[in-house]
Design a protein around this motif. Structure first.
Motif, mmCIF file in Angstrom:
data_model
loop_
_atom_site.group_PDB
_atom_site.id
_atom_site.type_symbol
_atom_site.label_atom_id
_atom_site.label_comp_id
_atom_site.label_asym_id
_atom_site.label_seq_id
_atom_site.Cartn_x
_atom_site.Cartn_y
_atom_site.Cartn_z
ATOM 1 N N THR A 95 -10.122 -4.968 13.917
ATOM 2 C CA THR A 95 -9.883 -5.963 12.657
ATOM 3 C C THR A 95 -11.127 -6.272 11.932
ATOM 4 N N TRP A 97 -13.585 -4.864 10.713
ATOM 5 C CA TRP A 97 -13.980 -3.907 9.599
ATOM 6 C C TRP A 97 -12.670 -3.381 8.842
ATOM 7 N N ALA A 98 -11.528 -3.970 9.296
ATOM 8 C CA ALA A 98 -10.173 -3.285 8.752
ATOM 9 C C ALA A 98 -10.109 -4.100 7.562
ATOM 10 N N GLU A 99 -9.346 -3.512 6.359
ATOM 11 C CA GLU A 99 -9.178 -3.757 5.070
ATOM 12 C C GLU A 99 -7.928 -4.991 4.921
ATOM 13 N N SER A 100 -8.042 -6.152 4.681
ATOM 14 C CA SER A 100 -6.987 -7.178 4.725
ATOM 15 C C SER A 100 -6.157 -6.840 5.972
ATOM 16 N N PRO A 101 -6.664 -7.181 7.032
ATOM 17 C CA PRO A 101 -5.860 -7.185 8.301
ATOM 18 C C PRO A 101 -5.079 -8.167 8.616
ATOM 19 N N SER A 294 -8.007 11.616 5.394
ATOM 20 C CA SER A 294 -8.248 10.090 5.465
ATOM 21 C C SER A 294 -9.118 9.508 6.871
ATOM 22 N N HIS A 303 -10.371 3.082 10.606
ATOM 23 C CA HIS A 303 -10.322 2.174 9.383
ATOM 24 C C HIS A 303 -10.182 0.861 10.030
ATOM 25 N N THR A 306 -4.702 -2.876 11.044
ATOM 26 C CA THR A 306 -4.392 -3.883 9.848
ATOM 27 C C THR A 306 -2.896 -4.185 10.220
#
Length: 425
Positions: A95, A97-101, A294, A303, A306
């Motif tokens: 989490t 480096w996750a986008e908006s987790p 992806s 990724h 999230t």
């Protein structure tokens, strides 16, 4: 019940601790609610809360301290649990480096997974395997009763033709008058197919004939429920369950069941080919290819988890775009969120214990009923997989429930082997 489970350093680990009069009712109630609540609980948030109240809090606040106090968290237990712990920790760590987790949701999921594992581990290590089986059996019967009620309301009370898909053609308000909560067919398949496979495995174990008759009737109801959902994944799951049983038990009864399932599938295809062909491949190859593209954007670390939808974009023939909520394949979902590292750890959680339970000459071969559920669950998740690590939901029955049973069984099997060696000295 077994009193002696393990000998370590001269210390006997037994089944004492929480009194049976308190433990057994709680466990039966918690398993019954765990297996059935998604059929009657309309709120996801309320479902999380019920799970935490019945499973997470007792497991983490009572069973785990008790296991520590009695010395049951041994080196063997920690080593057997290591792949699970590493995957959960890595998924939570991702989490960062996750986008908006949704970090709180991910932490809650991690605690829920570990709590369920501790529950199963406690009952295996403490020598209460028969209680565990009985509770799982009762839970499956409870689900079958609810499924039967859904079928009765749909096809008897409202008189819908059997050819009509379950929950279709009758309004939600009308179904709700009889306490029936319409469920997404994909979600229902992810829940009921592995539960039916688990019940099938339990029926294959030696047991009371009266219970076996009840179990067979319940299994028929669960299969009818899957057929009524009219999802090809559910139909495939029935045949895969027979294949899993034949692989695990390797006797003529299972071979005949597998042959019967294949024959029934061929007849169904001959009578109604449109059921199998009308929807084509349901976009699956295109979804998987897009998901792989992806994944290659972050192949090693992923990724990041999230606990939010990860839409998959698929280009249509006419040049438009079709969006899907997830890759519809659990392996791809795990790889997308946690990368090659997470996928390796995730596979290490369950693949070795399945192989060991089926092929290795070890004590865990006496507790193979959960393997059938794991095989069916993995098959379902090949087409309808969801999140890498999410709070309790429908897909838990396709992965986390059978996987935690298998891991706990493997750890307890290692302790049983140590016991056998100690008694031979």
């Amino acid at each position: 019940m077994n009193e002696t489970l393990s000998v370590r350093g001269g210390k006997v680990l037994g089944s004492g601790g929480v009194r049976g009069w308190a433990l057994q009712p709680w466990f039966f109630l918690s398993m019954l609610c765990l297996f059935s609540m998604l059929l009657w609980q309309r709120s996801t948030g309320a479902g999380y809360n019920i799970y935490d109240l019945l499973i997470s809090v007792p497991s983490l606040c009572v069973l785990f301290p008790l296991m520590l106090y009695r010395g049951w968290i041994t080196r063997e237990v920690l080593l057997g649990s290591l792949p699970l712990l590493l995957f959960v920790l890595y998924a939570v760590f991702s989490t960062l480096w996750a986008e908006s987790p949704d970090i709180s949701k991910t932490l809650r999921a991690a605690l829920q997974v570990l709590a369920l594992y501790l529950v199963f581990l406690y009952f295996r290590v403490s020598g209460r395997s028969s209680l565990l089986k009985n509770a799982l059996f009762v839970a499956c019967i409870g689900v079958a009763l609810l499924c039967l009620w859904h079928l009765v309301v749909m096809y008897v009370v409202y008189g819908a033709p059997w050819g009509v898909t379950l929950y279709h053609g009758v309004s939600q308000e009308s179904l709700g008058q009889y306490g029936v909560k319409p469920i997404n067919a994909m979600h229902a398949t992810m829940m009921v197919a592995p539960q039916a496979a688990l019940l099938l495995g339990l029926l294959a174990e030696p047991g009371n004939r009266a219970y076996r008759f009840i179990g067979v009737v319940a299994l028929v109801v669960l299969c009818l429920f899957l057929v009524a959902l009219e999802r090809r994944t559910g139909q495939l799951a029935i045949i895969v369950a027979f294949l899993g049983g034949a692989l695990v038990y390797r006797n003529q009864v299972w071979y005949w069941l597998l042959a019967l399932g294949l024959f029934a599938g061929i007849i169904a295809y001959w009578i109604a080919p449109e059921f199998f062909l009308s929807r084509g491949l349901s976009w699956r190859p295109a979804i998987w290819i897009s998901a792989l593209q992806s994944i290659l954007d972050a192949p090693v670390l992923g990724h990041g988890v999230t606990n939010a939808p990860a839409p998959v974009e698929v280009k249509t023939v006419g040049g438009g775009v079709q969006w899907f909520d997830h890759p519809h394949n659990m392996f791809l979902s795990v790889a997308y969120f946690t990368g090659a590292i997470g996928l390796l750890l995730w596979c290490l959680v369950w693949v070795p214990v399945v192989i060991k339970a089926v092929f290795a000459d070890s004590p865990i071969k006496s507790e193979r009923y959960m393997v059938v559920a794991m095989v069916v669950g993995a098959t379902v998740l090949m087409f309808d997989g969801g999140n890498a690590l999410a709070p309790f939901h429908f897909d838990w029955f396709a992965f986390w429930v059978p996987a935690m049973l298998l891991v706990a069984n493997n750890v307890a099997g290692g302790i049983d082997a140590e016991t056998a060696r100690a008694t031979q000295r």
